[in-house]
Motif scaffolding. Structure first.
Motif, mmCIF file in Angstrom:
data_model
loop_
_atom_site.group_PDB
_atom_site.id
_atom_site.type_symbol
_atom_site.label_atom_id
_atom_site.label_comp_id
_atom_site.label_asym_id
_atom_site.label_seq_id
_atom_site.Cartn_x
_atom_site.Cartn_y
_atom_site.Cartn_z
ATOM 1 N N PHE A 87 13.679 -31.132 14.705
ATOM 2 C CA PHE A 87 12.800 -30.089 15.232
ATOM 3 C C PHE A 87 13.234 -28.714 14.737
ATOM 4 C CE2 PHE A 87 10.862 -28.392 19.484
ATOM 5 C CZ PHE A 87 9.889 -27.726 18.752
ATOM 6 N N ILE A 88 14.543 -28.450 14.781
ATOM 7 C CA ILE A 88 15.056 -27.141 14.376
ATOM 8 C C ILE A 88 14.790 -26.877 12.899
ATOM 9 C CG2 ILE A 88 17.185 -25.827 14.004
ATOM 10 C CD1 ILE A 88 18.225 -27.134 16.619
ATOM 11 N N VAL A 89 15.072 -27.866 12.036
ATOM 12 C CA VAL A 89 14.862 -27.676 10.598
ATOM 13 C C VAL A 89 13.375 -27.585 10.277
ATOM 14 C CG1 VAL A 89 15.124 -28.786 8.348
ATOM 15 C CG2 VAL A 89 17.054 -28.705 9.928
ATOM 16 N N LEU A 90 12.572 -28.390 10.919
ATOM 17 C CA LEU A 90 11.125 -28.347 10.690
ATOM 18 C C LEU A 90 10.578 -26.939 10.924
ATOM 19 C CD1 LEU A 90 8.416 -29.904 10.215
ATOM 20 C CD2 LEU A 90 8.341 -30.233 12.696
ATOM 21 N N VAL A 91 10.964 -26.336 12.045
ATOM 22 C CA VAL A 91 10.463 -24.999 12.372
ATOM 23 C C VAL A 91 11.149 -23.928 11.527
ATOM 24 C CG1 VAL A 91 10.306 -23.258 14.184
ATOM 25 C CG2 VAL A 91 9.817 -25.652 14.714
ATOM 26 N N ALA A 92 12.475 -23.973 11.454
ATOM 27 C CA ALA A 92 13.224 -22.916 10.764
ATOM 28 C C ALA A 92 12.869 -22.855 9.282
ATOM 29 C CB ALA A 92 14.721 -23.126 10.948
ATOM 30 N N VAL A 93 12.872 -24.013 8.616
ATOM 31 C CA VAL A 93 12.577 -24.034 7.186
ATOM 32 C C VAL A 93 11.094 -23.771 6.942
ATOM 33 C CG1 VAL A 93 12.593 -25.451 5.098
ATOM 34 C CG2 VAL A 93 14.519 -25.544 6.680
ATOM 35 N N GLY A 94 10.237 -24.367 7.748
ATOM 36 C CA GLY A 94 8.804 -24.163 7.565
ATOM 37 C C GLY A 94 8.401 -22.707 7.719
ATOM 38 N N VAL A 95 8.873 -22.063 8.776
ATOM 39 C CA VAL A 95 8.534 -20.654 8.985
ATOM 40 C C VAL A 95 9.156 -19.788 7.899
ATOM 41 C CG1 VAL A 95 8.771 -18.697 10.564
ATOM 42 C CG2 VAL A 95 8.239 -20.962 11.463
ATOM 43 N N SER A 96 10.371 -20.120 7.462
ATOM 44 C CA SER A 96 11.024 -19.333 6.410
ATOM 45 C C SER A 96 10.212 -19.357 5.117
ATOM 46 C CB SER A 96 12.429 -19.870 6.145
ATOM 47 O OG SER A 96 13.272 -19.676 7.257
ATOM 48 N N ILE A 97 9.759 -20.536 4.718
ATOM 49 C CA ILE A 97 9.023 -20.656 3.461
ATOM 50 C C ILE A 97 7.694 -19.911 3.529
ATOM 51 C CG2 ILE A 97 7.790 -22.302 1.989
ATOM 52 C CD1 ILE A 97 10.059 -24.265 2.475
ATOM 53 N N LEU A 98 7.054 -19.935 4.680
ATOM 54 C CA LEU A 98 5.716 -19.363 4.796
ATOM 55 C C LEU A 98 5.709 -17.898 5.233
ATOM 56 C CD1 LEU A 98 3.970 -22.422 6.471
ATOM 57 C CD2 LEU A 98 3.882 -21.744 4.072
ATOM 58 N N SER A 99 6.883 -17.325 5.528
ATOM 59 C CA SER A 99 6.890 -15.949 6.022
ATOM 60 C C SER A 99 7.757 -14.994 5.214
ATOM 61 C CB SER A 99 7.371 -15.925 7.484
ATOM 62 O OG SER A 99 8.734 -16.305 7.562
ATOM 63 N N SER A 100 8.359 -15.434 4.114
ATOM 64 C CA SER A 100 9.180 -14.579 3.249
ATOM 65 C C SER A 100 10.268 -13.861 4.047
ATOM 66 C CB SER A 100 8.313 -13.540 2.518
ATOM 67 O OG SER A 100 9.106 -12.768 1.654
ATOM 68 N N PRO A 101 11.322 -14.573 4.473
ATOM 69 C CA PRO A 101 12.350 -13.961 5.319
ATOM 70 C C PRO A 101 13.123 -12.831 4.665
ATOM 71 C CG PRO A 101 13.048 -16.117 4.537
ATOM 72 C CD PRO A 101 11.611 -15.971 4.171
ATOM 73 N N ALA A 102 13.194 -12.776 3.336
ATOM 74 C CA ALA A 102 13.922 -11.686 2.684
ATOM 75 C C ALA A 102 13.252 -10.348 2.968
ATOM 76 C CB ALA A 102 13.997 -11.930 1.181
ATOM 77 N N ALA A 103 11.908 -10.368 3.027
ATOM 78 C CA ALA A 103 11.187 -9.128 3.293
ATOM 79 C C ALA A 103 11.014 -8.875 4.783
ATOM 80 C CB ALA A 103 9.815 -9.180 2.608
#
Length: 303
Positions: free
Chosen positions: A28-44
């Motif tokens: 659950f944690i990886v699904l949300v954390a990685v999914g949101v990271s890829i789709l939201s550009s965490p660097a910016a």
């Protein structure tokens, strides 16, 4: 009194149930954390992914913490091992379950990302948010800086877990919120430097679906968090010793922990550990010292 007796006599989850909870929570944690990271550009904009990951940790601890303790992170499991809160074999099994759950979670994200037309190169999308250093870090952070932040951040995360969930005056009901908030603020800092996850299982799962450089640098995101976890675990043991009077015995385990020790060691069922006479004698189980190989080793009782 009644609640103490009930806590002492309730059967405790078996190892398989605990491993399943760790795997499901990690998924659950990886699904949300990685999914949101890829789709939201965490660097910016690191806040959405950091907050999503922290909230998911809180949710998973609330949902599954009563079964497995709610580790979902090899660093936290190692900290618990060194602090004497889990046996060595169980810790190894926990880490394996966390890895399996994390990889399955990342695989689900991979499948979802393949259906997003604007993300033509799925591996490049995973690599854009994978843990890295040097040219592979958003801020071009060099190895020494990433190492330092991962060690310190993981040590703080493990310390928050141990202090809130297993301290002498801990409030376990508040532990999910403390650990979730700590995760969110650390990710807010770490993602800008190099997408630092402070979680070796998550780093491994994401690296498997990223370009080859992520696998090549994965050693750092195991070594550094485990170093931090070891420091936090040793510090936790030291704080426990300092809080006891000189010459006093180690803090006794509660009745529930004593049952868990017997149950994990295979000495009988949880009901047998609780004692058949508990129904007629409304007294909690007498406390007994922990019988833990890790505790004995780090206290110098074993070579």
């Amino acid at each position: 009194m009644t609640s103490s007796v009930q806590a002492a006599t309730d059967p405790q989850p078996g190892l398989l149930a605990r491993l399943s909870a760790e795997a499901l929570g990690s998924l659950f944690i990886v699904l949300v954390a990685v999914g949101v990271s890829i789709l939201s550009s965490p660097a910016a904009a690191p806040l959405p992914s950091a907050l999503a990951a922290g909230l998911t940790v809180t949710v998973c601890m609330l949902a599954f913490g009563h079964v497995s303790g709610g580790h979902f992170n090899p660093a936290i499991t190692l900290g618990n091992l060194i602090a004497g809160r889990i046996r060595a074999l169980a810790a190894v099994a926990y880490i394996a379950a966390q890895l399996i759950g994390s990889v399955v979670g990342a695989a689900l994200v991979y499948v979802v990302v393949t259906t997003v037309p604007v993300l033509a190169d799925v591996r490049a999308a995973f690599g854009s948010t994978a843990a890295g250093f040097g040219e592979h870090a958003p801020a071009q952070t060099q190895l020494a800086g990433v190492l330092l932040v991962e060690v310190i951040g993981s040590a703080l995360l493990v310390a928050v877990f141990l202090g809130s969930a297993a301290g002498r005056r801990a409030l376990p009901s508040m532990a999910p919120f403390a650990v979730g908030l700590a995760t969110a603020v650390l990710l807010q800092f770490g993602q800008v430097l190099g997408n630092l996850p402070f979680n070796p299982a998550r780093a491994s799962a994401q690296a498997f679906f990223s370009p080859s450089w992520a696998i090549e640098g994965l050693w750092l995101f195991w070594a550094a968090p485990l170093m931090g976890a070891a420091l936090a675990g040793l510090a936790f043991r030291g704080f426990q010793g300092l809080s006891l009077p000189v010459g006093a015995a180690a803090e006794p385990r509660s009745g529930t922990d004593a049952i868990n020790d017997d149950f994990d060691a295979g000495t009988g069922t949880a009901e047998e550990a609780a004692g058949a006479g508990s129904e007629t004698t409304p007294e909690p189980l007498p406390a007994k010292p922990a019988n833990d190989d890790a505790r004995d080793f780090f206290d110098g009782k074993k070579g």
